[in-house]
Design a protein around this motif. Structure first.
Motif, short mmCIF file in Angstrom:
data_model
loop_
_atom_site.label_atom_id
_atom_site.label_comp_id
_atom_site.label_asym_id
_atom_site.label_seq_id
_atom_site.Cartn_x
_atom_site.Cartn_y
_atom_site.Cartn_z
N ARG A 112 -24.67 41.55 -76.32
CA ARG A 112 -24.47 40.73 -74.92
C ARG A 112 -24.62 41.53 -73.63
O ARG A 112 -24.38 42.78 -73.82
N MET A 113 -25.44 41.10 -72.81
CA MET A 113 -25.87 41.96 -71.62
C MET A 113 -25.15 41.39 -70.35
O MET A 113 -24.86 40.33 -70.22
N ALA A 114 -24.90 42.34 -69.23
CA ALA A 114 -24.76 41.90 -67.90
C ALA A 114 -25.66 42.60 -66.90
O ALA A 114 -25.66 43.88 -67.13
N ARG A 115 -26.29 41.92 -66.39
CA ARG A 115 -27.49 42.34 -65.59
C ARG A 115 -26.81 42.77 -64.08
O ARG A 115 -26.23 42.01 -63.76
N GLU A 116 -27.29 43.83 -63.85
CA GLU A 116 -26.42 44.44 -62.76
C GLU A 116 -27.69 44.86 -61.55
O GLU A 116 -28.67 45.14 -61.54
N ILE A 117 -26.99 44.71 -60.35
CA ILE A 117 -27.59 45.13 -59.11
C ILE A 117 -26.68 46.24 -58.33
O ILE A 117 -25.39 46.26 -58.58
N TYR A 118 -27.34 46.79 -57.60
CA TYR A 118 -26.34 47.65 -56.61
C TYR A 118 -26.44 47.54 -55.23
O TYR A 118 -27.36 47.15 -54.64
N ALA A 119 -25.09 47.65 -54.77
CA ALA A 119 -24.99 47.23 -53.55
C ALA A 119 -25.57 48.36 -52.39
O ALA A 119 -25.90 48.03 -51.26
N ASP A 120 -25.51 49.65 -52.88
CA ASP A 120 -25.75 50.76 -51.78
C ASP A 120 -26.86 51.51 -52.22
O ASP A 120 -26.88 52.67 -51.99
N ARG A 121 -27.78 50.95 -53.38
CA ARG A 121 -29.01 51.67 -53.39
C ARG A 121 -30.23 51.04 -53.27
O ARG A 121 -30.38 49.74 -53.46
N ALA A 125 -32.42 56.50 -50.12
CA ALA A 125 -32.07 56.00 -51.29
C ALA A 125 -30.59 55.25 -51.35
O ALA A 125 -30.35 54.56 -52.03
N VAL A 126 -29.77 55.81 -50.66
CA VAL A 126 -28.42 55.37 -50.69
C VAL A 126 -28.08 54.64 -49.29
O VAL A 126 -28.22 55.17 -48.15
N ILE A 127 -27.45 53.48 -49.40
CA ILE A 127 -27.20 52.66 -48.29
C ILE A 127 -25.77 52.86 -47.79
O ILE A 127 -24.87 52.80 -48.66
N HIS A 128 -25.44 53.23 -46.53
CA HIS A 128 -24.16 53.53 -46.06
C HIS A 128 -23.62 52.69 -45.13
O HIS A 128 -22.27 52.55 -45.25
N ASP A 129 -24.42 51.93 -44.61
CA ASP A 129 -23.90 50.71 -43.56
C ASP A 129 -23.41 49.62 -44.48
O ASP A 129 -23.94 48.69 -45.18
N SER A 130 -22.11 49.26 -44.15
CA SER A 130 -21.51 48.23 -45.14
C SER A 130 -21.99 46.78 -44.91
O SER A 130 -21.98 46.05 -45.87
N GLU A 131 -22.17 46.56 -43.55
CA GLU A 131 -22.55 45.36 -43.27
C GLU A 131 -23.99 45.21 -43.79
O GLU A 131 -24.34 43.98 -44.45
N ILE A 132 -24.94 45.93 -43.52
CA ILE A 132 -26.17 45.86 -44.09
C ILE A 132 -26.12 45.67 -45.82
O ILE A 132 -26.83 44.61 -46.24
N ALA A 133 -25.49 46.52 -46.51
CA ALA A 133 -25.18 46.49 -47.77
C ALA A 133 -24.71 44.97 -48.09
O ALA A 133 -25.30 44.52 -49.22
N ALA A 134 -23.71 44.50 -47.54
CA ALA A 134 -23.02 43.22 -48.02
C ALA A 134 -23.99 42.10 -48.00
O ALA A 134 -24.16 41.26 -48.70
N ALA A 135 -24.80 42.16 -46.73
CA ALA A 135 -25.74 41.16 -46.52
C ALA A 135 -26.73 40.98 -47.39
O ALA A 135 -27.43 40.04 -47.84
N ARG A 136 -27.46 42.31 -47.74
CA ARG A 136 -28.37 42.34 -48.78
C ARG A 136 -27.88 41.81 -50.17
O ARG A 136 -28.87 41.30 -50.77
#
Length: 257
Positions: A160-169, A185-196
């Motif tokens: 069984r698998m769960a496919r994952e994405i990253y909010a901050d990468r 490589a690392v996204i620090h802006d929470s608004e940008i990360a959430a919208a993405r």
């Protein structure tokens, strides 16, 4: 739509602490608990599982290379895939027992740091991780990055698998994560990360650093707990997703829908 939010936790060691696990457990639906090889110890593993149980959060093992000094982020190439497989079995087994002692079943396994990144591109290493999971409990969920070797290994072994994405990468051209040593490589802006993240979920795709759009299935979103502002980012992300009609649920519920 259901989506899981997951976070790496229990990443202290002895008197050394990292991240605000209590605050993050109020926001996520699944927790990946360090198993002692890159961070964590029996007390922290048990206490984090007990806190997750109290807050209604599912738990999984977060095994890594044996690399306390480098926090599991250094590439270890001296061990064979068979040795890595046994090390992962050891870590999953240890946390499974401690989680049971805290009153929780083990939901999933997610490889940490360099182990996960290398397994995404190395079919032998990906199979070593998948075999280790199956050896401990074939019902466990294997957290994978879609389109890469870990997903192919999970499919090959029938996990069984769960496919994952990253909010901050950021994503490299091949769909793997951009090295933390690279700029952006690392996204620090929470608004940008959430919208993405919301855009990725709505489109069921990721966009790489070269602008390529890659269609993927998305079951779970990772917010790293050890970066500055992690709790704020998780809160912003959860609020935005819920406002868009996305319901947050543990990955076992998500992949069972």
């Amino acid at each position: 739509m259901l989506i899981d939010l997951n976070c790496d936790m229990g990443e202290g060691f002895g008197a050394w602490k990292m991240g605000d696990d209590s605050a993050m457990l109020d926001l996520v639906s699944s927790a990946n608990i360090a198993c002692g090889f890159h961070a964590g110890d029996p007390d922290i593993m048990f206490d984090t599982a007990a806190m997750a149980r109290h807050k209604g959060v599912a738990v999984g093992a977060h095994p890594s290379f044996f690399d306390l000094h480098g926090f599991g982020r250094r590439q270890i190439r001296g061990d064979s895939p068979a040795q890595i497989e046994r090390q992962i079995i050891y870590q999953i087994g240890a946390f499974k027992a401690l989680a049971a002692a805290a009153g929780l079943p083990l939901q999933h396994v997610k490889a940490h740091g360099a182990l996960g990144n290398m397994a995404n591109e190395d079919p032998e290493l990906a199979l070593a991780v998948a075999r280790a999971i199956k050896a401990v409990d074939p019902a466990l969920i294997f957290v994978v990055m879609p389109g890469l070797e870990t997903e192919r290994a999970g499919e090959q072994l029938g996990l069984r698998m769960a496919r994952e994405i990253y909010a901050d990468r950021a994503y490299a051209a091949n769909g793997n994560l951009v090295s933390r040593n690279a700029p952006g490589a690392v996204i620090h802006d929470s608004e940008i990360a959430a919208a993405r993240v919301l855009r990725m979920i709505e489109e069921q795709s990721i966009t790489t650093v070269d602008g390529t759009r890659m269609p993927v299935r998305i079951d779970t979103v990772c917010v790293h707990g050890d970066t500055p502002g992690a709790t704020r980012m998780a809160q912003h992300l959860r609020s935005l997703l819920e406002a868009a009609g996305v319901r947050i649920a543990p990955m076992a519920t998500v992949i069972g829908q």
